[in-house]
Motif scaffolding. Structure first.
Motif, PDB file in Angstrom:
ATOM      1  N   GLY A 120     -52.476  42.250  -8.536  1.00 19.61           N
ATOM      2  CA  GLY A 120     -53.235  41.905  -7.329  1.00 19.61           C
ATOM      3  C   GLY A 120     -54.506  41.126  -7.654  1.00 19.61           C
ATOM      4  O   GLY A 120     -55.234  40.721  -6.741  1.00 19.61           O
ATOM      5  N   ALA A 121     -54.755  40.888  -8.959  1.00 22.25           N
ATOM      6  CA  ALA A 121     -55.980  40.165  -9.347  1.00 22.25           C
ATOM      7  C   ALA A 121     -55.872  38.702  -8.925  1.00 22.25           C
ATOM      8  O   ALA A 121     -54.781  38.138  -8.909  1.00 22.25           O
ATOM      9  CB  ALA A 121     -56.147  40.244 -10.864  1.00 22.25           C
ATOM     10  N   LYS A 122     -57.001  38.132  -8.580  1.00 24.22           N
ATOM     11  CA  LYS A 122     -57.016  36.702  -8.230  1.00 24.22           C
ATOM     12  C   LYS A 122     -58.042  36.007  -9.130  1.00 24.22           C
ATOM     13  O   LYS A 122     -59.213  36.351  -9.119  1.00 24.22           O
ATOM     14  CB  LYS A 122     -57.441  36.500  -6.766  1.00 24.22           C
ATOM     15  N   TYR A 123     -57.549  35.069  -9.942  1.00 28.43           N
ATOM     16  CA  TYR A 123     -58.452  34.308 -10.805  1.00 28.43           C
ATOM     17  C   TYR A 123     -58.459  32.862 -10.336  1.00 28.43           C
ATOM     18  O   TYR A 123     -57.490  32.408  -9.727  1.00 28.43           O
ATOM     19  CB  TYR A 123     -57.949  34.294 -12.265  1.00 28.43           C
ATOM     20  N   HIS A 124     -59.534  32.160 -10.676  1.00 26.76           N
ATOM     21  CA  HIS A 124     -59.482  30.714 -10.463  1.00 26.76           C
ATOM     22  C   HIS A 124     -58.593  30.143 -11.574  1.00 26.76           C
ATOM     23  O   HIS A 124     -58.854  30.370 -12.758  1.00 26.76           O
ATOM     24  CB  HIS A 124     -60.886  30.102 -10.525  1.00 26.76           C
ATOM     25  N   LEU A 125     -57.567  29.438 -11.186  1.00 34.24           N
ATOM     26  CA  LEU A 125     -56.630  28.932 -12.191  1.00 34.24           C
ATOM     27  C   LEU A 125     -56.840  27.441 -12.439  1.00 34.24           C
ATOM     28  O   LEU A 125     -57.104  26.686 -11.502  1.00 34.24           O
ATOM     29  CB  LEU A 125     -55.188  29.173 -11.731  1.00 34.24           C
ATOM     30  N   PHE A 126     -56.686  27.062 -13.687  1.00 35.64           N
ATOM     31  CA  PHE A 126     -56.836  25.659 -14.064  1.00 35.64           C
ATOM     32  C   PHE A 126     -55.446  25.048 -14.270  1.00 35.64           C
ATOM     33  O   PHE A 126     -54.523  25.752 -14.682  1.00 35.64           O
ATOM     34  CB  PHE A 126     -57.646  25.551 -15.367  1.00 35.64           C
ATOM     35  N   PRO A 127     -55.326  23.751 -14.022  1.00 32.32           N
ATOM     36  CA  PRO A 127     -54.034  23.117 -14.307  1.00 32.32           C
ATOM     37  C   PRO A 127     -53.752  23.137 -15.807  1.00 32.32           C
ATOM     38  O   PRO A 127     -54.685  22.983 -16.613  1.00 32.32           O
ATOM     39  CB  PRO A 127     -54.203  21.673 -13.813  1.00 32.32           C
ATOM     40  N   CYS A 128     -52.500  23.332 -16.167  1.00 27.77           N
ATOM     41  CA  CYS A 128     -52.132  23.367 -17.598  1.00 27.77           C
ATOM     42  C   CYS A 128     -52.568  22.093 -18.320  1.00 27.77           C
ATOM     43  O   CYS A 128     -52.955  22.145 -19.497  1.00 27.77           O
ATOM     44  CB  CYS A 128     -50.618  23.499 -17.743  1.00 27.77           C
ATOM     45  N   GLN A 129     -52.498  20.966 -17.616  1.00 19.34           N
ATOM     46  CA  GLN A 129     -52.831  19.680 -18.248  1.00 19.34           C
ATOM     47  C   GLN A 129     -54.263  19.670 -18.770  1.00 19.34           C
ATOM     48  O   GLN A 129     -54.560  19.093 -19.812  1.00 19.34           O
ATOM     49  CB  GLN A 129     -52.674  18.510 -17.254  1.00 19.34           C
ATOM     50  N   GLU A 130     -55.153  20.325 -18.018  1.00 17.33           N
ATOM     51  CA  GLU A 130     -56.571  20.320 -18.405  1.00 17.33           C
ATOM     52  C   GLU A 130     -56.755  21.073 -19.733  1.00 17.33           C
ATOM     53  O   GLU A 130     -57.466  20.624 -20.630  1.00 17.33           O
ATOM     54  CB  GLU A 130     -57.393  20.973 -17.290  1.00 17.33           C
TER      55      GLU A 130
END
Ligand SMILES: NC(=O)c1ccc[n+]([C@@H]2O[C@H](COP(=O)([O-])OP(=O)(O)OC[C@H]3O[C@@H](n4cnc5c(N)ncnc54)[C@H](OP(=O)(O)O)[C@@H]3O)[C@@H](O)[C@H]2O)c1
Length: 256
Positions: free
Chosen positions: A221-231
């Motif tokens: 249920g955790a919500k993190y800010h996710l970065f694109p894999c490309q970055e």
């Protein structure tokens, strides 16, 4: 008249690059990055279980890799098996000619495993099965590649361990994942100490938008800010191209 150089001057050289877990997520994004930094005559080995996803990736890379004379090979194997690891080493040996000047092994394949309280892990087979893929397989594959491509003058040897903040930080209910990542970190530290001719990097790629993260969010249920894999893949590529990190170091996405 001034000569114009269109080629990227900073490259990984003419090499063989093996990416495990290339079918999805970070490994897939990294395959795109790597393919742009290899010189003609290089070999890119894409390893994962899903043959169809690997073939799809190969097609995505094709227009560029054909033009740049880079051979792309898909190795559809289960790396938690002896046969899967053995086949990966065999294909690497067959594909790489004698003139390679760089061996780059990216140990990226991994699994999240059960997220559950410590006391629930009473099944030895289940725990061993997790450690087989996430720890033992990376050791045996790396050892196999070191034997297949012995260090020699003029050969650059690099090993990347896909790590995590959880290699350093204990988190309740994450005993499998934390243990696996901590063990890998130590395993690759030992390699760095033992083999001065092999450059070893443990890279913690940050929270990325992948299937693994979807599972984490669904299970916790955790919500993190996710970065694109490309970055994150671009940051790892920069580290490899600069090649200034001390062997054995643990580098985090947020600090580069
Ligand atoms: N995502 C994140 O936020 C995050 C954060 C920190 C660290 N990491 C680490 O970064 C790495 C990549 O993570 P990801 O998020 O890209 O994971 P992912 O989307 O779940 O992809 C995992 C890759 O590993 C392959 N794989 C899994 N089991 C395998 C097996 N038995 N044999 C061969 N290949 C296997 C999968 O391919 P097949 O299913 O086709 O076999 C897939 O290509 C992992 O080591 C992970 O621990 C990820």
């Amino acid at each position: 008249m001034t000569e114009i150089h269109t080629e990227n001057p900073r490259t990984l050289g003419r090499g063989i690059c093996i990416i495990t877990g290339a079918s999805k997520g970070f490994g897939r994004a990294l395959a795109h990055e790597v393919s742009h930094s290899l010189k003609a005559g290089s070999v890119l080995l894409l390893v994962a279980r899903s043959e169809s996803l690997l073939q799809e990736l190969k097609l995505e890379l094709q227009s560029f890799t054909e033009e740049q004379q880079i051979v792309v090979r898909c190795v559809a194997v289960d790396l938690s098996t002896r046969e899967g690891v053995h086949e990966t080493v065999m294909v690497a040996k067959q594909e790489a000619g004698n003139e390679m000047d760089h061996v780059l092994l990216i140990n990226n394949a991994g699994a999240l495993g059960d997220i559950s309280q410590f006391a629930s892990f009473t099944d030895l087979d289940k725990v061993n099965s997790y450690l087989t893929l996430n720890v033992s397989s990376a050791l045996v594959l790396t050892a196999g590649m070191l034997q297949a491509f012995p260090c020699r003058p003029g050969l650059r040897w690099s090993v990347v361990n896909l790590s995590s903040v959880f290699a350093l930080q204990a988190l309740p209910s994450w005993v499998l994942y934390c243990t696996g990542k901590a063990a890998r970190k130590m395993m690759f530290n030992v390699l760095a100490e033992e083999e001065p001719n092999v450059k070893v990097l443990s890279y913690s790629p940050g929270p990325m938008d992948t299937e693994m993260q979807k599972d984490i969010q669904r299970l916790t249920g955790a919500k993190y800010h996710l970065f694109p894999c490309q970055e994150s893949a671009a940051k790892l590529m920069k580290l490899l191209l600069d090649n200034e990190f001390p062997s054995g170091t643990h580098v985090d996405f947020f600090t580069v």
